[in-house]
Write an enzyme that holds these catalytic residues in place. Sequence first.
Site, mmCIF file in Angstrom:
data_model
loop_
_atom_site.group_PDB
_atom_site.id
_atom_site.type_symbol
_atom_site.label_atom_id
_atom_site.label_comp_id
_atom_site.label_asym_id
_atom_site.label_seq_id
_atom_site.Cartn_x
_atom_site.Cartn_y
_atom_site.Cartn_z
ATOM 1 C CG ASP A 186 -2.227 1.405 1.128
ATOM 2 O OD1 ASP A 186 -1.783 2.145 0.056
ATOM 3 O OD2 ASP A 186 -3.374 1.220 1.546
ATOM 4 C CG HIS A 191 -0.449 5.729 5.229
ATOM 5 N ND1 HIS A 191 -1.666 5.773 5.231
ATOM 6 C CD2 HIS A 191 -0.871 5.003 4.075
ATOM 7 C CE1 HIS A 191 -2.879 5.461 5.234
ATOM 8 N NE2 HIS A 191 -2.971 4.620 4.298
ATOM 9 C CB ILE A 206 -2.071 8.648 9.171
ATOM 10 C CG1 ILE A 206 -3.263 8.050 7.843
ATOM 11 C CG2 ILE A 206 -2.973 10.032 9.912
ATOM 12 C CD1 ILE A 206 -4.512 8.528 8.379
ATOM 13 N N GLY A 209 -4.726 2.494 8.195
ATOM 14 C CA GLY A 209 -5.247 1.386 8.766
ATOM 15 C C GLY A 209 -5.182 -0.407 9.324
#
Length: 284
Positions: A186, A191, A206, A209
């Site tokens: 990903d 991110h 961040i 998830g």
Amino acid sequence: MPLDPSRIGTTVGPLTVDWTDQDSLLYALAVGAGQQDPLAELAFTTENSEGIAQQVVPSFAVVLGFGEGLPDIGDYDPTRAVHAEQVMHLEGPLPASGSATVTTVVTDIWDKGRDAIAWTETELVDQESGKLLARTRTGAFLGGAGGFGGERGESVSWRLPEREPDLDARARTRPEQALLYRLTGDRNPLHSDPTFAARGGFDRPILHGMCTYGYTARILVNELAQGDTGRMASMSGRFTRPVFPGDELTVQAWIEADGGSVLFRTLNEAGEPVLDRGRMELRP
């Protein structure tokens, strides 16, 4: 154009995905295996430890089914697209290496007013045997993409038990956790790229998830299934708040009376849920 509900039913694949034991080892490290004690999770982090067979963290199934990402469903702002919910059903333990076909279909596009949620379902089928390895269901929250006149969608009840959790386990992520996790496939710049993250309203990148999901899956298997990945039949959870690399996570779980059903949630350092409304089913 806005989101297009007529794209429901759009299918991507079958595509072929191949992975090696190195890929599954890297995934384990990316979701925190061995961080607290390098010798405690050798089944996840090594393939040649004496007397220890390699196992794969079950949530790797979602990574293998990630494919090309979200199919074309119309226009939305990618800086405001985040993981909303994840469900996975596992037929058994994943092989440490292998080849599979991946087929993804758009099943729902929910209009939440200002925002939207797009759902896809993916099947991962072993290429040699033809057996189903896993089936996953992914919800993507698309900020600002609602208002197109679609169905609002369903809501599934979940109630926090009124007792102390049977499991209360803590694990701290590393400052570079997102940079490591992105190597599993990903590469969303949300991110890693501060400029891109700022456009999404974050003061720094961040954590994925699915990295939080992987941490949670690993901890649940270790603590409630004695490290036996074959016992995890399913796991689902809803992402409710962002996690930043370096944050500490707390996984709380409640075992239901039947012994095989588990409710769980994962909290941040402030005690706020970041992965909520969790359910897991364990095989005997």
